[in-house]
Design a protein around this motif. Structure first.
Motif, PDB file in Angstrom:
ATOM      1  N   PRO A  80       0.599  -1.316  -0.113  1.00 21.61           N
ATOM      2  CA  PRO A  80       0.035   0.048   0.053  1.00 21.61           C
ATOM      3  C   PRO A  80       0.778   1.400   0.082  1.00 21.61           C
ATOM      4  N   PRO A  81       0.669   2.352  -0.855  1.00 18.20           N
ATOM      5  CA  PRO A  81       1.415   3.451  -0.893  1.00 18.20           C
ATOM      6  C   PRO A  81       0.992   4.566   0.058  1.00 18.20           C
ATOM      7  N   ILE A  82       1.509   5.584   0.283  1.00 17.15           N
ATOM      8  CA  ILE A  82       1.005   6.846   0.998  1.00 17.15           C
ATOM      9  C   ILE A  82       0.040   7.749  -0.139  1.00 17.15           C
ATOM     10  N   PHE A  83      -0.851   8.280   0.565  1.00 14.55           N
ATOM     11  CA  PHE A  83      -1.616   9.112  -0.167  1.00 14.55           C
ATOM     12  C   PHE A  83      -1.373  10.644   0.343  1.00 14.55           C
ATOM     13  N   ALA A  84      -1.144  11.484  -0.559  1.00 11.11           N
ATOM     14  CA  ALA A  84      -0.629  12.891  -0.318  1.00 11.11           C
ATOM     15  C   ALA A  84      -1.533  13.902  -1.057  1.00 11.11           C
ATOM     16  N   GLY A  85      -2.270  14.710  -0.431  1.00 13.45           N
ATOM     17  CA  GLY A  85      -3.184  15.615  -1.127  1.00 13.45           C
ATOM     18  C   GLY A  85      -3.562  17.009  -0.051  1.00 13.45           C
ATOM     19  N   PHE A  86      -3.767  17.931  -0.695  1.00 13.65           N
ATOM     20  CA  PHE A  86      -4.163  19.138   0.178  1.00 13.65           C
ATOM     21  C   PHE A  86      -5.410  20.015  -0.415  1.00 13.65           C
TER      22      PHE A  86
ATOM     23  N   ALA B  53      12.117   7.750   1.377  1.00 18.09           N
ATOM     24  CA  ALA B  53      12.655   7.650   2.370  1.00 18.09           C
ATOM     25  C   ALA B  53      12.231   6.592   3.460  1.00 18.09           C
ATOM     26  N   VAL B  54      10.982   6.337   3.410  1.00 18.91           N
ATOM     27  CA  VAL B  54      10.437   5.360   4.304  1.00 18.91           C
ATOM     28  C   VAL B  54      10.145   4.026   3.605  1.00 18.91           C
ATOM     29  N   GLY B  55      10.307   4.031   2.293  1.00 17.52           N
ATOM     30  CA  GLY B  55      10.425   2.677   1.634  1.00 17.52           C
ATOM     31  C   GLY B  55       8.902   2.422   0.867  1.00 17.52           C
ATOM     32  N   ARG B  56       8.376   3.834   0.740  1.00 17.41           N
ATOM     33  CA  ARG B  56       6.854   3.495   0.157  1.00 17.41           C
ATOM     34  C   ARG B  56       6.791   4.326  -1.113  1.00 17.41           C
ATOM     35  N   ARG B  57       5.729   3.642  -1.878  1.00 16.44           N
ATOM     36  CA  ARG B  57       5.146   4.530  -3.202  1.00 16.44           C
ATOM     37  C   ARG B  57       4.222   5.514  -2.638  1.00 16.44           C
ATOM     38  N   ILE B  58       3.996   6.294  -3.677  1.00 14.42           N
ATOM     39  CA  ILE B  58       3.013   7.665  -3.111  1.00 14.42           C
ATOM     40  C   ILE B  58       2.046   7.961  -4.447  1.00 14.42           C
ATOM     41  N   ILE B  59       1.000   8.247  -3.971  1.00 16.68           N
ATOM     42  CA  ILE B  59      -0.123   8.827  -4.803  1.00 16.68           C
ATOM     43  C   ILE B  59      -0.239  10.265  -4.473  1.00 16.68           C
ATOM     44  N   VAL B  60       0.164  11.178  -5.401  1.00 15.14           N
ATOM     45  CA  VAL B  60      -0.169  12.657  -5.058  1.00 15.14           C
ATOM     46  C   VAL B  60      -1.355  13.349  -5.803  1.00 15.14           C
ATOM     47  N   SER B  61      -2.285  13.985  -4.920  1.00 12.91           N
ATOM     48  CA  SER B  61      -3.449  14.357  -5.537  1.00 12.91           C
ATOM     49  C   SER B  61      -3.043  15.501  -5.984  1.00 12.91           C
ATOM     50  N   LYS B  62      -3.458  16.053  -7.247  1.00 13.97           N
ATOM     51  CA  LYS B  62      -3.213  17.330  -7.876  1.00 13.97           C
ATOM     52  C   LYS B  62      -3.810  18.667  -7.072  1.00 13.97           C
ATOM     53  N   GLY B  63      -4.976  18.141  -6.487  1.00 11.97           N
ATOM     54  CA  GLY B  63      -5.624  19.298  -5.901  1.00 11.97           C
ATOM     55  C   GLY B  63      -5.885  20.571  -6.629  1.00 11.97           C
ATOM     56  N   TRP B  64      -6.249  21.800  -6.105  1.00  7.90           N
ATOM     57  CA  TRP B  64      -6.642  23.011  -6.754  1.00  7.90           C
ATOM     58  C   TRP B  64      -5.502  23.673  -7.345  1.00  7.90           C
ATOM     59  N   VAL B  65      -4.310  23.164  -6.815  1.00  5.87           N
ATOM     60  CA  VAL B  65      -2.929  24.123  -7.262  1.00  5.87           C
ATOM     61  C   VAL B  65      -2.362  23.103  -8.352  1.00  5.87           C
TER      62      VAL B  65
ATOM     63  N   VAL C 211     -13.351   5.135  -1.104  1.00  7.23           N
ATOM     64  CA  VAL C 211     -12.817   3.937  -1.629  1.00  7.23           C
ATOM     65  C   VAL C 211     -11.192   3.745  -1.601  1.00  7.23           C
ATOM     66  N   LEU C 212     -10.757   5.139  -1.713  1.00  7.50           N
ATOM     67  CA  LEU C 212      -9.046   4.717  -1.734  1.00  7.50           C
ATOM     68  C   LEU C 212      -8.518   4.727  -0.395  1.00  7.50           C
ATOM     69  N   PHE C 213      -8.773   5.363   0.569  1.00  4.51           N
ATOM     70  CA  PHE C 213      -8.197   5.424   1.675  1.00  4.51           C
ATOM     71  C   PHE C 213      -7.901   3.863   2.400  1.00  4.51           C
ATOM     72  N   PRO C 214      -9.080   3.163   2.595  1.00  3.25           N
ATOM     73  CA  PRO C 214      -8.640   1.774   2.967  1.00  3.25           C
ATOM     74  C   PRO C 214      -7.742   0.861   2.504  1.00  3.25           C
ATOM     75  N   ARG C 215      -7.006   1.460   1.231  1.00  2.00           N
ATOM     76  CA  ARG C 215      -6.054   0.818   0.513  1.00  2.00           C
ATOM     77  C   ARG C 215      -4.690   1.432   0.526  1.00  2.00           C
ATOM     78  N   VAL C 216      -4.406   2.681   1.379  1.00  2.00           N
ATOM     79  CA  VAL C 216      -3.196   3.042   1.461  1.00  2.00           C
ATOM     80  C   VAL C 216      -2.497   2.924   2.648  1.00  2.00           C
ATOM     81  N   ALA C 217      -1.133   3.258   2.984  1.00  2.00           N
ATOM     82  CA  ALA C 217      -0.697   2.831   4.348  1.00  2.00           C
ATOM     83  C   ALA C 217      -1.024   3.989   4.877  1.00  2.00           C
TER      84      ALA C 217
END
Length: 176
Positions: free
Chosen positions: A44-50, A69-81, A102-108
């Motif tokens: 499971p990757p990390i999700f990041a969004g603002f 650095a923590v050995g994880r993949r990441i999903i970056v949400s584009k957001g409004w910016v 739907v997504l959050f139960p599948r991320v770390a």
């Protein structure tokens, strides 16, 4: 206990108000095919969004660097910016709008600004979160997730790759 949550609250004579808590209309829209493929190719990757927050500059570099650095993949949400990726490596991807339910139960873990909706969605999913508050009630939600032991916080204005790495290690280690 459930009856206490629905106990009437005194109101105007002849009327009663019932405190119900938040009303949630959970999103059920499936994740896009390319995101589904990414989710299925590893841990499971990390999700990041603002969301609608002004998270610009080199924030994407800090997010991706900390995830690596923590050995994880990441999903970056584009957001409004319209955040974008820093390279073409296969350990990260960018997404537009997706259903947090739907997504959050599948991320770390979830890294976000601390909006009430995102905080609640991550909590409902049982996923640790790192809140990087910018203003308003976001500081309150950051404090609450720390008090409840379900996350960590770093003010957005002082977030560095190193501080985010430390916060991610903290929440990922406590989730084991």
């Amino acid at each position: 206990a459930a009856d206490a949550a629905l106990a009437p609250v005194p109101a105007t004579p002849g009327r009663q108000v019932f405190q119900t808590g938040g009303w949630v209309l959970a999103g059920r829209t499936p994740v896009p095919t390319h995101l589904e493929a990414f989710l299925e190719t590893g841990d499971p990757p990390i999700f990041a969004g603002f969301g609608s927050m002004p998270a610009a500059g080199d924030v994407t570099r800090r997010l991706i660097g900390a995830a690596r650095a923590v050995g994880r993949r990441i999903i970056v949400s584009k957001g409004w910016v319209d955040l974008d990726l820093i390279d073409d490596a296969p350990d990260r991807m960018v997404v537009g709008d997706v259903s947090h339910d739907v997504l959050f139960p599948r991320v770390a873990a979830v890294v976000h600004h601390g909006g009430a909706g995102t905080t609640a969605a991550a909590a409902r999913a049982g996923v640790p979160q790192v809140i990087t508050p910018m203003f308003g009630d976001q500081f309150y939600w950051a404090k609450r997730i720390v008090e409840l032991g379900v996350g960590a916080t770093i003010p957005h204005t002082t977030m560095t790759e190193d501080s985010l790495t430390g916060a991610l290690r903290e929440v990922l280690d406590s989730a084991l």
